[in-house]
Each structure stands twice: as C-alpha cells, then as structure tokens.
Design a protein around this motif. Structure first.
Motif, PDB file in Angstrom:
ATOM      1  N   UNK A  89     -19.616   1.482 -17.857  1.00 32.95           N
ATOM      2  CA  UNK A  89     -20.632   0.445 -17.951  1.00 32.95           C
ATOM      3  C   UNK A  89     -20.613  -0.524 -16.762  1.00 32.95           C
ATOM      4  N   UNK A  90     -19.423  -0.979 -16.383  1.00 34.87           N
ATOM      5  CA  UNK A  90     -19.346  -1.978 -15.313  1.00 34.87           C
ATOM      6  C   UNK A  90     -19.818  -1.379 -13.989  1.00 34.87           C
ATOM      7  N   UNK A  91     -19.446  -0.131 -13.746  1.00 35.45           N
ATOM      8  CA  UNK A  91     -19.884   0.551 -12.526  1.00 35.45           C
ATOM      9  C   UNK A  91     -21.402   0.698 -12.548  1.00 35.45           C
ATOM     10  N   UNK A  92     -21.926   1.090 -13.704  1.00 38.17           N
ATOM     11  CA  UNK A  92     -23.368   1.320 -13.835  1.00 38.17           C
ATOM     12  C   UNK A  92     -24.143   0.035 -13.617  1.00 38.17           C
ATOM     13  N   UNK A  93     -23.630  -1.065 -14.158  1.00 37.23           N
ATOM     14  CA  UNK A  93     -24.332  -2.341 -14.011  1.00 37.23           C
ATOM     15  C   UNK A  93     -24.423  -2.748 -12.548  1.00 37.23           C
ATOM     16  N   UNK A  94     -23.320  -2.585 -11.843  1.00 41.15           N
ATOM     17  CA  UNK A  94     -23.305  -2.954 -10.426  1.00 41.15           C
ATOM     18  C   UNK A  94     -24.267  -2.066  -9.632  1.00 41.15           C
TER      19      UNK A  94
END
Lengths: 268, 348
Positions: free
Chosen positions: B146-151
């Motif tokens: 999720x964090x990678x995708x958000x960035x």
C-alpha cells in the motif's frame, strides 16, 4: 519511472489477489449499501407488513403463519441479494463498460476473478438476511416456534444458500444480455419467488401434490426449507440432509456452469 | 507478399541476451461465426473463411525489440485489436504462438500479465471508484504494498497532470483525462511492455497531442510501447517501426521513413502554372527521374523518386511550353499512399 529494476513483485499469491478483489467489491458495496438493501429487501419486507402483520390482525391469516413466513422471507432476501450482487455488475461489465477488464488483467487465473465475485455475493446476501431478520421479527411480533438450536447448522445453510444463488447470479450475469434484464425478472425471478416455498412450507403442499413435486426444481425451495429447518425446527420441514445435499449440488452445478459462461465472455 | 517483411526471428539467442519484448510465430485467429452479438476484438469488416468463422489474423510473424516504439497500422477490422488481445492474454489464438518478454502468452498467461500494461480502445476505468482508488486497487491486484502504491500513484498523477482530480469520481473527468488515467493505471505496476489499442480515438486534437507527448516521454525513459492506430500521422510521428496490417495479413513492416520511400512514385511535385498545364505535362514526361505525370487545370503533378533532380527539369518543361510557374509544392511519400498501393483502399 522506467523502473528497470521492478518494484512490483513478479509473483503474487492468489490469496492476496483474491483479498484485493474482495476488498474492492466490498468497498463499492459499502458505498452502495442503501441501494442494495432497498433493491433486495423492500419487496420481502412489504410482504411481511401485509401478510405477516396486517392480514393476521384482520383475521384472514391463521395464527402461526408468521412462523412459516419468517424463514421464507429470510430465504428470499438472502438468495436475491446474493444473486443480484453478482448478476448486476456482470451485466453492466460484459454488456458495455468492460470495467472488469482491469481485474481480468490482474496476474491471477481467470477463474479466481469469477470465484471472488461469487464470494462477494455470498457476503452481501448474508448481510441482507441479517438486516431483514430483526425488522421482520419486529413487524410480525413474537413467533413462538422461532428457536435457533444449532448455530453451526444456521451458518452452513445460510452460506450454502447464498453460494447457490451467487452461482446462479454468475450464470445469469454472463449468459443474459442486458436488454433482457426485465425479462429475467418476470420470467425467471418472479416465478422462482412465488414457487420457492418461501410463502408456504413445502410440507403443506401435500394438498397440491403436483406442485409439491414441481417446486423441487426451484433452487429457492431448498433455501426456504433450509431456513425452516434451522430457525423453526419444531415445525414441519424438508429433511435437513436432503436440503444440504441439494444446496451443495446446486452450488457446484451452477458454479461449474457459471464459470464456463464467464470464461467464454471474458476470453476471446 | 509477407515473406521478406518480417525481422528475422532468432531462435537460438545467447543466454545472456534478453528475449525480445514481443515475438509471434504464425499467429492465427479465427472467431466462430457470431451467433448473436459480436465480441469485442472481433473484426468489424470480417474476412470470411471457407471453413466457417471469421479470420481476424491469418499468420502473423512479428518481433518487437526491447525499448522499441512499435506501431500496428491498419483500418478497422485489420486484426490490430485481435493482435493486441492475444499479446495481452485476453484473446486465445486459434493457432501459432506468441511470447512477451520470452514468456508464452497462452501457457503462462498469469506470468505475462506481470510484464504488460494495457490501455484499451475505450477508457474503462472502475467507475465506482475515485481516480486515486483506481490506481491503488490496480496496484493491490499486483501485490504492491500500500505505501509503495500510494507514493507511486502520487508521482504518476503529478507527472500526468491529473493530481488535482485524484479524489474525483472517474465520471467527472474529461475524455482526455480519462485516457491519461488509463495510461497511469497501466503504468502502476511498472510493466515492461505498454500496449495501447487506438488510444487517441475519440479524443479532441489537444488531448491527442498531449497523449503523444506522454508516449514520447515514456519511450524516451525506456518503455517498450506497442500501439495500434488507424491514423497514418500518429504512426508516422511516434513509431520507430510500423507494421501495416490488413485483413489479418502483415503487408509491410519497417521504419516509417523506409515505408514511405516504398510508396509508389516517390515524392509528389506539384507545380501551379499561370494557365492550363496540359501541354506542359506532355513535355514534363521527359524530365529526369519523373515516373508519372498528370495535369488538372493549371496544376501539373509529377511523381519522382529523386525530387531534387526532377524539379529543374519540370520548371524548364513548363517554361518551354510557354507557361510561368507560380508555385511549387513537394509532398514526400506518405504511409497513406503506400497503404493505398498495398491494399487498394483507404484507411479508416
């Protein structure tokens, strides 16, 4: 951004993709919850008002009819919420918008996409039934025969019933063209509701023997009788074993058929 | 007609050499005769097959190199969408084989999907979700944290100038913005090959140019891009190599400039004279390099493979017939003229 050192994993477990797909469907369903509930529970609840509250008070209905009606009402809510939450998006997707295309391009086997749709349908069906239960009970007043003996049996019947109708939803959603939605309601769903032993117990059809046999082809019969078997076990109902066998066979059969039509629709 | 046009296929590539981005061998697709509605991807003007069924692809051999910007050019029903459908695992070939990044698209379709990003002919965003959610859920289907995708979503939305619409429902976007969103979504999982199926159909000219810029930028950054189009100009402007296909057959495959050089008669030189050009046209036939001459009113049209040599001779021919040259226009050979000569019909 060219990212020649890829940051996306090159192998993703099917279960993880399944979880993401389910998360998507439940997110969308949550936003659309009022519409889903109105669409699928309005009709059974209105039926409860007339046949479960008004007519008994007017003396047109025998006492005890509510005990036969409540499980049937739950069965209708469960079955048709499951069915519609699979059929409607499928019709829209394959009929025109092709929004599902993005999910079909996910690195998962195509059957998983169909399976997830059915699973999401089961959850939405169970939710609708849980929503209707207290309301129906409230409208109808106390029901003596209502007794949840075995919670495990309730869960099994509920999930199997929802699974059978989700799978039917998969078949309808992939085999019917969007122009025929109206026809589907009046030719398939309406007779299914009327002749699905929802408004009367199967045992009471002894007086209409031909109908007693005919309704056995109707999947809703087994959901209605299943609800009777687990919610009002003291009243006459079909054998639970037969119900479970029928619901398992229906789920498996419609899943197999639905998967076939789904694959046909989704892969050129 | 097809035999010499394909790039030679190397079957024994050295182990160290990466496989080509795309390879197809004798790819053939016959759709069953439609009982009811036509399926997406099936040709609009089908070539009937004697065995019954609609032949969308006859026997396609292609090879696209890593980092190449490759165009599939042809009219509706040529087999472009079917080709992209097969390469993106969405259509099963009737026979023949295809590999993306060296991976079999039929036998290992799930693995292939990791390597491809697809921008469809008609934008098909998830309309129940917002712009950002479209990207985040897409990333989740690819197992991206999720964090990678958000960035990454944030970065791509900024780059493609739709960051201010991130929270909007997809229906609130313009057609051009929706198509940009499709490109962004296709890039979320960082695919090796980006497929675009007629991505600019239905876009206004401004949005089309904006998308061209985006695609040029992606190509410059190393993406392999395969794009189908029925716009000559688009193929000419963007693609390094173009495959011209029609009725499921590969008719020509080369760089746009090379293809254009093969257009019949080469460059068109058009002289506008002060009066009727009929007499001048007769004399112009003798000018060096000229292969064909015609006249229409004061206009004299001559085709030549060597425009530089022919111009002076044409002017002289006009003057000798007592005319004065008012205007000269040179039209280099185009993909359109080549396409007409190959198929006998116009594109689109």
């Amino acid at each position: 951004m060219s990212g020649r050192t890829p940051f996306a994993p090159r192998h993703v477990p099917a279960l993880r993709i399944f979880g993401a797909l389910l998360h998507r469907d439940l997110t969308v369903a949550r936003r659309d919850i009022v519409s889903l509930l109105v669409r699928t529970t309005m009709q059974p609840l209105l039926f409860v008002v007339v046949f479960g509250a008004m007519l008994p008070r007017m003396g047109f209905m025998q006492r005890g009819y509510t005990a036969a009606l409540l499980p049937g009402i739950l069965a209708i809510s469960l079955a048709f919420s499951s069915l519609q939450s699979v059929t409607m998006p499928m019709l829209v997707d394959f009929g025109g918008t092709r929004e599902i295309e993005d999910r079909l391009l996910a690195p998962a086997p195509t059957w998983l996409i169909a399976f997830e749709k059915v699973a999401a349908g089961v959850i939405q069906g169970v939710f609708a039934a849980l929503f209707v239960l207290p309301l129906a009970r409230l409208i109808m007043g106390p029901i003596d025969a209502l007794s949840v003996g075995h919670i495990g049996a309730v869960i099994v019947v509920t999930v199997l019933g929802a699974a059978a109708f989700s799978a039917i939803g998969l078949v309808l959603g992939t085999a019917i063209s969007p122009q025929n939605i109206g026809l589907m309601f009046s030719v398939i769903l309406a007779p299914m509701i009327m002749f699905g032993c929802a408004y009367y117990p199967w045992r009471s059809l002894d007086r209409v023997p031909a109908m007693k046999v005919a309704v056995l082809v109707n999947p809703l019969t087994y959901v209605s009788e299943g609800m009777r078997a687990v919610l009002t076990p003291g009243l006459p109902h079909m054998s639970l074993l037969a119900i479970l066998a029928a619901l398992t066979a229906l789920s498996a059969g419609f899943w197999w058929l639905g998967l076939k039509t789904f694959l046909k629709k989704s892969i050129g | 007609m097809t035999e010499t046009l394909t790039t030679p296929v190397t079957t024994t590539a050295a182990a160290s050499e990466p496989p080509p981005a795309i390879r197809t061998r004798k790819l053939r697709k016959v759709y069953p005769v439609p009982a009811g509605a036509r399926r997406p991807g099936a040709p609009a003007s089908p070539a009937p097959s004697p065995a019954g069924g609609i032949v969308a692809l006859e026997a396609l051999d292609l090879e696209v190199g890593d980092g190449e910007f490759f165009g599939l050019l042809g009219p509706n029903g040529a087999g472009k969408t079917t080709t992209i459908g097969i390469l993106t695992t969405r259509v099963r070939p009737t026979s023949g084989q295809a590999w993306v990044a060296g991976i079999d698209v039929v036998g290992q379709d799930v693995v292939v999907r990791h390597h491809i990003g697809v921008v469809p002919q008609r934008a098909n965003p998830d309309r129940a979700l917002t712009v950002r959610e479209n990207l985040l859920f897409h990333a989740a289907y690819f197992g991206i944290a999720r964090s990678v995708a958000e960035a990454r979503a944030e970065e791509l939305l900024q780059t493609f100038d739709i960051a201010d619409r991130a929270g909007a429902k997809v229906d609130q976007l313009s057609g051009g913005q929706q198509q940009r969103l499709m490109v962004v979504r296709a890039l979320m999982h960082d695919p090796r090959v980006l497929f675009l199926d007629e991505p600019t159909v239905g876009l206004d000219p401004q949005s089309r140019l904006a998308l061209w810029d985006i695609l040029r930028g992606l190509h410059a950054k190393g993406h392999t891009i395969v794009m189908s189009t029925h716009y000559m100009e688009e193929a000419d402007q963007l693609c390094q190599r173009v495959a011209i296909i029609d009725r499921g057959l590969l008719l020509a495959l080369d760089a746009p400039a090379q293809l254009k050089a093969r257009a019949p008669g080469g460059t068109l030189i058009e002289l506008t004279l002060d009066a009727d050009a009929t007499a001048a046209a007769e004399a112009a036939g003798a000018a060096p390099g000229v292969t064909k001459v015609e006249s229409a009113g004061p206009r004299l049209r001559a085709w030549t493979p060597r425009a530089g040599e022919s111009v002076a001779g044409l002017i002289r021919a006009a003057e000798q017939s007592g005319r004065e040259v008012r205007d000269i226009h040179l039209a280099p050979p185009s993909l359109e003229t080549l396409f007409i000569s190959l198929t006998g019909r116009k594109l689109g």
